[in-house]
Design a protein around this motif. Structure first.
Motif, mmCIF file in Angstrom:
data_model
loop_
_atom_site.group_PDB
_atom_site.id
_atom_site.type_symbol
_atom_site.label_atom_id
_atom_site.label_comp_id
_atom_site.label_asym_id
_atom_site.label_seq_id
_atom_site.Cartn_x
_atom_site.Cartn_y
_atom_site.Cartn_z
ATOM 1 N N GLU A 32 -2.025 3.409 -12.215
ATOM 2 C CA GLU A 32 -2.230 2.825 -10.935
ATOM 3 C C GLU A 32 -0.692 2.999 -9.972
ATOM 4 O OE1 GLU A 32 -4.825 -0.062 -10.494
ATOM 5 O OE2 GLU A 32 -6.032 0.776 -13.068
ATOM 6 N N ARG A 90 0.122 1.237 -6.357
ATOM 7 C CA ARG A 90 -0.399 0.707 -5.027
ATOM 8 C C ARG A 90 -0.162 -0.603 -5.012
ATOM 9 N NH1 ARG A 90 -5.037 -2.922 -7.102
ATOM 10 N NH2 ARG A 90 -4.891 -3.813 -5.113
ATOM 11 N N ARG A 113 -6.198 0.330 -3.013
ATOM 12 C CA ARG A 113 -7.398 1.044 -4.222
ATOM 13 C C ARG A 113 -5.517 1.872 -4.765
ATOM 14 N NH1 ARG A 113 -12.579 3.827 -2.962
ATOM 15 N NH2 ARG A 113 -11.446 4.120 -1.260
#
Length: 330
Positions: free
Chosen positions: A252, A254, A259
């Motif tokens: 991820e 971010r 998100r």
């Protein structure tokens, strides 16, 4: 399964920024935290290595003493004394890496101390990745001898990003932007699935927002696309950041509030993901980049093609048409 969470140096500029990072980390259960140097410190350490100016050493010392003092954290003084002694060392690539190691070692020491003060069972792990001796751009080795202790610690593990060490114990660096690479490689080495790269950007953008104001945050990318984008310079990722991502691993990208972008071994629309400034033109990264070659673009790889136009034009032509067809993250 534990997550590996990397906190970028752009988010570590003051005592308050360390507090914000620690609060974010508290939302994860016993994470492995990879910490970058305080913003700007690595460049200062490189200059210190070159000049050996006492005033520059004092500036580095003051930055970390001030942050540690405001947080009520100890442990930086021994490292600062060690750095002061390093001013007497001769020049050499291994010595330069040694100088640069102090950025992450100081930052991780502060983060570990802060987490302890907040009541967490936190433990510091300095350079737990074994590398070869290619100083300045060392290659991590599939060697768990140092990293295996992380598995045995049930609380938060704070790890220095960017740096490793040779089998004989000398500090190495894996190249600028290497904390991202440290995080993904460490996750693979330990068998963890989730890696979170926390930066000041809300995710991987379809283009540089300074050049393309309407650029969007990509919800998802395949590993192959991310590898190619990083190799071509997207978002200042280390060029090998996503190479360790395999099997069920995912990353991820971010900031604290978004998100972000999820990167893994899956294929998602749109067919063209990112436009980057590339030589005198632009490089378009995406699953169907080879189709651009058929239209007259220059082949870069299976997942990238170069076109002789500015990023704004390339973005309008290849990426923007898909804006209304997808659910984009704003």
């Amino acid at each position: 399964m534990r997550a590996v969470v990397k906190i970028g140096g752009s988010l570590l500029r003051s005592a308050q920024h360390f507090v914000e990072a620690a609060k974010f980390l508290s939302s994860y259960e016993s994470p492995v935290v990879v910490v970058s140097a305080v913003k700007g410190v690595t460049d200062m350490l490189i200059e210190l290595y070159k000049t050996r100016y006492e005033s520059l050493y004092e500036a580095i010392r003051d930055i970390h003493v001030e942050i540690a003092k405001r947080l009520g954290v100890s442990g930086v003084e021994p490292l600062l004394k060690e750095l002061r002694a390093a001013l007497e060392l001769p020049e050499g690539p291994d010595v330069l890496d040694y100088f640069m190691s102090f950025g992450e070692r100081l930052s991780a020491t502060i983060m570990n101390g802060l987490l302890k003060r907040m009541g967490f069972d936190s433990k510091l792990f300095v350079a737990p990745i074994v590398t070869d001796d290619s100083f300045g751009n060392a290659r991590p080795l599939e060697d768990r001898s140092l990293a295996s202790e992380i598995d045995g610690h049930e609380g938060i593990a704070v790890v220095t990003g960017f740096i490793g060490r040779t089998k004989d114990g000398r500090f190495t660096t894996v190249g600028r932007g290497g904390s991202d690479y440290t995080a993904t490689f460490l996750a693979k080495l330990l068998g963890y699935r989730q890696v979170v790269l926390v930066t000041d950007s809300p995710g991987v953008m379809t283009a540089n927002p300074q050049e393309v104001p309407e650029a969007k945050i990509l919800p998802m990318m395949s590993v192959e696309e991310a590898v190619e984008a990083a190799r071509l310079g997207a978002k200042n990722f280390h060029p090998r950041t996503f190479e360790p991502v395999s099997g069920g691993m995912y990353v991820e990208v971010r900031n604290y509030w978004s998100r972000g972008t999820v990167i893994g071994n899956f294929y998602a629309p749109p067919p063209y993901k990112v436009v980057l400034r590339c030589g005198e033109g632009s490089c378009v990264v995406g699953l169907e980049a080879e189709e651009i070659v058929k239209l007259g673009g220059e082949y870069v790889s299976r997942f990238a093609a170069q076109v002789p136009m500015p990023p704004k034009w390339a973005h309008d032509l290849f990426v923007k048409p898909y804006f209304e067809k997808l659910v984009w993250i704003n």
